[in-house]
Design a protein around this motif. Structure first.
Motif, mmCIF file in Angstrom:
data_model
loop_
_atom_site.group_PDB
_atom_site.id
_atom_site.type_symbol
_atom_site.label_atom_id
_atom_site.label_comp_id
_atom_site.label_asym_id
_atom_site.label_seq_id
_atom_site.Cartn_x
_atom_site.Cartn_y
_atom_site.Cartn_z
ATOM 1 N N ASN A 2 121.491 91.635 -15.718
ATOM 2 C CA ASN A 2 122.023 90.869 -16.851
ATOM 3 C C ASN A 2 121.293 89.539 -17.026
ATOM 4 N N ILE A 3 120.622 89.101 -15.957
ATOM 5 C CA ILE A 3 119.933 87.812 -15.993
ATOM 6 C C ILE A 3 118.453 87.993 -16.348
ATOM 7 N N ILE A 4 117.832 89.002 -15.731
ATOM 8 C CA ILE A 4 116.390 89.229 -15.894
ATOM 9 C C ILE A 4 116.174 90.559 -16.615
ATOM 10 N N PRO A 5 115.739 90.540 -17.854
ATOM 11 C CA PRO A 5 115.495 91.802 -18.561
ATOM 12 C C PRO A 5 114.313 92.552 -17.948
ATOM 13 N N ASP A 6 114.416 93.869 -17.926
ATOM 14 C CA ASP A 6 113.351 94.713 -17.369
ATOM 15 C C ASP A 6 113.002 94.297 -15.946
ATOM 16 N N ARG A 7 114.035 94.022 -15.159
ATOM 17 C CA ARG A 7 113.820 93.542 -13.785
ATOM 18 C C ARG A 7 113.019 94.558 -12.976
ATOM 19 N N LEU A 8 112.037 94.073 -12.244
ATOM 20 C CA LEU A 8 111.228 94.928 -11.384
ATOM 21 C C LEU A 8 112.120 95.502 -10.286
ATOM 22 N N SER A 9 112.307 96.813 -10.271
ATOM 23 C CA SER A 9 113.279 97.418 -9.364
ATOM 24 C C SER A 9 112.642 98.211 -8.232
ATOM 25 N N ASP A 10 111.404 98.656 -8.396
ATOM 26 C CA ASP A 10 110.766 99.454 -7.348
ATOM 27 C C ASP A 10 110.519 98.599 -6.101
ATOM 28 N N ILE A 11 111.010 99.060 -4.942
ATOM 29 C CA ILE A 11 110.949 98.263 -3.717
ATOM 30 C C ILE A 11 109.504 97.998 -3.301
ATOM 31 N N GLU A 12 108.658 99.008 -3.359
ATOM 32 C CA GLU A 12 107.263 98.828 -2.932
ATOM 33 C C GLU A 12 106.533 97.858 -3.851
ATOM 34 N N LEU A 13 106.756 97.977 -5.155
ATOM 35 C CA LEU A 13 106.090 97.070 -6.083
ATOM 36 C C LEU A 13 106.547 95.631 -5.870
ATOM 37 N N ARG A 14 107.831 95.440 -5.606
ATOM 38 C CA ARG A 14 108.333 94.094 -5.361
ATOM 39 C C ARG A 14 107.683 93.497 -4.117
ATOM 40 N N ASP A 15 107.521 94.321 -3.105
ATOM 41 C CA ASP A 15 106.879 93.862 -1.868
ATOM 42 C C ASP A 15 105.425 93.461 -2.118
ATOM 43 N N VAL A 16 104.691 94.315 -2.800
ATOM 44 C CA VAL A 16 103.266 94.057 -3.039
ATOM 45 C C VAL A 16 103.070 92.861 -3.965
ATOM 46 N N PHE A 17 103.845 92.808 -5.041
ATOM 47 C CA PHE A 17 103.738 91.683 -5.968
ATOM 48 C C PHE A 17 104.023 90.357 -5.257
ATOM 49 N N SER A 18 105.097 90.319 -4.474
ATOM 50 C CA SER A 18 105.462 89.060 -3.808
ATOM 51 C C SER A 18 104.385 88.617 -2.834
ATOM 52 N N HIS A 19 103.772 89.564 -2.123
ATOM 53 C CA HIS A 19 102.700 89.208 -1.187
ATOM 54 C C HIS A 19 101.512 88.607 -1.933
ATOM 55 N N PHE A 20 101.077 89.262 -3.000
ATOM 56 C CA PHE A 20 99.893 88.781 -3.709
ATOM 57 C C PHE A 20 100.155 87.464 -4.431
ATOM 58 N N LEU A 21 101.377 87.245 -4.870
ATOM 59 C CA LEU A 21 101.701 85.963 -5.502
ATOM 60 C C LEU A 21 101.566 84.821 -4.488
ATOM 61 N N LEU A 22 102.087 85.024 -3.280
ATOM 62 C CA LEU A 22 101.959 83.978 -2.262
ATOM 63 C C LEU A 22 100.515 83.857 -1.785
ATOM 64 N N ARG A 23 99.797 84.958 -1.775
ATOM 65 C CA ARG A 23 98.379 84.887 -1.407
ATOM 66 C C ARG A 23 97.629 84.007 -2.416
ATOM 67 N N LEU A 24 97.947 84.166 -3.696
ATOM 68 C CA LEU A 24 97.338 83.321 -4.728
ATOM 69 C C LEU A 24 97.761 81.867 -4.578
ATOM 70 N N ALA A 25 99.031 81.657 -4.253
ATOM 71 C CA ALA A 25 99.551 80.290 -4.180
ATOM 72 C C ALA A 25 98.944 79.505 -3.031
ATOM 73 N N PHE A 26 98.671 80.169 -1.899
ATOM 74 C CA PHE A 26 98.256 79.439 -0.695
ATOM 75 C C PHE A 26 96.779 79.598 -0.349
ATOM 76 N N CYS A 27 95.992 80.168 -1.263
ATOM 77 C CA CYS A 27 94.568 80.349 -0.957
ATOM 78 C C CYS A 27 93.761 79.080 -1.214
ATOM 79 N N LYS A 28 94.340 78.094 -1.921
ATOM 80 C CA LYS A 28 93.551 76.933 -2.348
ATOM 81 C C LYS A 28 93.137 76.036 -1.193
#
Length: 494
Positions: free
Chosen positions: A92-118
């Motif tokens: 109800n809060i996030i439309p089209d919420r990412l629900s696949d467990i594996e995709l959520r895991d992979v996306f979250s890892h790569f987002l933090l990899r991008l954030a902390f690579c600098k």
């Protein structure tokens, strides 16, 4: 890294409950970022949850916790997150919420990899705690998942000729394997056969160096427990290389406006975590009159933590410090109460003993000191470094800053502790051992425990138990300093 075996019940061990949080997913090497699209709100949700878990892991690691306590901390976090998902309807809060467990895991890892690579410090922090998360998942993964990891590793490292082959050893015919297994794990195998992994010996130099494997005809033979350690090592190596590659491409990701804001938010959240103690009010120290001044420095040296005591001693000997050491020590002295004028006088006096003229000091060094106090540049008053920042800020060759419990070898650390006033050899050995095991803040806390019991008094059994809740584990050098002064003043009054 190798953790001892343990068994205990956990809130996630209920087999009847099939629900899982995405951070509870199987271990993987994160080779490819998925091409799928996801709403930015969903990306923020999963990235912030993963960051919070890594921060929880970091807090537990800094306290020198056992594997059981570390595992319990991870599982409690996931248990809370799983139930939050039950109580709040994210759909109800996030439309089209990412629900696949594996995709959520992979996306979250790569987002933090991008954030902390600098920055290098961010890369190291992310790498260390992701490796712990990977190991925890590996310890709880089924054998079929471990086999998939081995296959994936061989595909990734085909050029390096990493060939892992499963074999079964008959222990009745191979008594040396039984002896080695008993030596490493202080127990005997539960059956007469043992599953092992054959690998070219040059791929496991650390295990060969410590004589933890049997080598025959160019192959080393790993026990299942050693395979996990080897896979964690491969994960660290692969992630370290990947962070370097992402660093060169990071500007492409930041061209996307919303993604740039997300990455900056993650970095800011991490800065707030790393500098948590830096929010400590040094104004309160001045208001309560507990700060020191220039004339107090000689008597205050033994109240300083070893990282600062070491720099003070080196300054006394050489009458000079390199930039990293000046920054670390200068901000610490600022936090102890020294005014800008006192700091300028202190550094100018010491450098003059090394042959640096007054004019040269004013031209090359004075600006940086005024900058620390917010009187130059962007006029921001800098806070002293926390323990975590000092530990992560590794010195290069011929530099002297950083954490001595991490940077010094055992012999040099023992000599430094002796000059610090810890004369009892058994006590020094206990501290050195903790530093060698990687529990740097625990080792630092043990030195303060020595002062609590008396500078030249042997550590009691209670003070050598780092997991005891009563044992002090410092999080900031200035906190250590004022706690040490408080202990000494109390003992003098009594």
């Amino acid at each position: 890294m190798q953790f001892p075996e343990t068994s205990f019940s956990s809130p996630l061990s209920d087999k009847k409950n099939s629900k899982r949080h995405f951070l509870q997913y199987e271990p993987q090497f994160y080779v490819h970022c998925p091409p799928n699209e996801a709403p930015i709100e969903s990306l923020w949700e999963i990235a912030s949850q993963r960051l919070e878990l890594l921060q929880e892991i970091d807090r537990l690691r800094s306290k020198g916790t056992s594997y059981q306590e570390l595992t319990s901390g991870i599982e409690k976090f996931l248990f809370r997150r799983r139930h939050q998902s039950e109580y709040y309807s994210y759909e109800n809060i996030i439309p089209d919420r990412l629900s696949d467990i594996e995709l959520r895991d992979v996306f979250s890892h790569f987002l933090l990899r991008l954030a902390f690579c600098k920055e290098r410090s961010g890369q190291v922090w992310f790498l260390q705690n992701e490796a712990v998360l990977f190991q925890w998942r590996l310890e709880n993964a089924p054998s079929s998942q471990v086999d998939l990891l081995v296959e994936q590793l061989q595909q990734l490292c085909s050029e390096e000729n990493i060939i892992l082959r499963k074999i079964v050893k008959n222990l009745d015919l191979e008594p040396e394997f039984v002896q080695l297994y008993h030596y490493l794990y202080q127990k005997l195998p539960s059956s007469s056969t043992l599953l092992m992994y054959q690998i070219p010996f040059e791929q496991v130099p650390e295990l060969v160096k410590h004589r933890s494997v049997i080598v025959r005809s160019g192959y080393a033979y790993l026990f299942s427990e050693q395979l996990n350690s080897f896979l964690v090592s491969c994960f660290r190596s692969f992630l370290s290389k990947s962070l370097g590659v992402v660093r060169k491409m990071e500007h492409l990701a930041e061209e996307h406006g919303q993604l740039k804001l997300l990455l900056e938010s993650l970095r800011e959240s991490q800065r707030l975590y790393i500098n948590h103690f830096s929010s400590y009010s040094f104004e309160a120290t001045e208001r309560e009159g507990t700060g020191i001044h220039l004339q107090d420095l000689p008597q205050a040296m033994l109240d300083m933590p070893l990282c600062m005591f070491r720099l003070m001693k080196r300054l006394e000997q050489n009458h000079h410090l390199k930039h990293g050491a000046r920054l670390q020590l200068g901000l610490f002295l600022k936090g102890c109460g020294l005014t800008m004028d006192e700091s300028l006088h202190f550094w100018k006096t010491e450098f003059s003993k090394g042959g640096i003229s007054s004019d040269k000091f004013d031209k090359e060094y004075a600006y940086a000191i005024r900058h620390h106090y917010g009187k130059e540049g962007k006029r921001a008053s800098y806070t002293p470094f926390s323990c975590m920042k000092i530990i992560q800020n590794r010195p290069s060759a011929h530099e002297e800053h950083g954490c001595p419990f991490r940077e010094l070898n055992s012999a040099s650390l023992d000599v430094m502790l002796q000059s610090y006033g810890i004369q009892d050899a058994e006590s020094r050995n206990s501290i050195v051992q903790k530093a060698r095991e990687g529990h740097f803040q625990v080792a630092c806390g043990m030195t303060l425990q020595m002062k609590k019991a008396g500078r030249r008094t042997k550590l009691s059994e209670e003070t050598t138990t780092p997991m005891d809740n009563a044992h002090y584990i410092p999080s900031h050098p200035n906190e250590y300093f004022f706690k040490s002064r408080e202990k000494n003043e109390t003992s003098l009054k009594s």
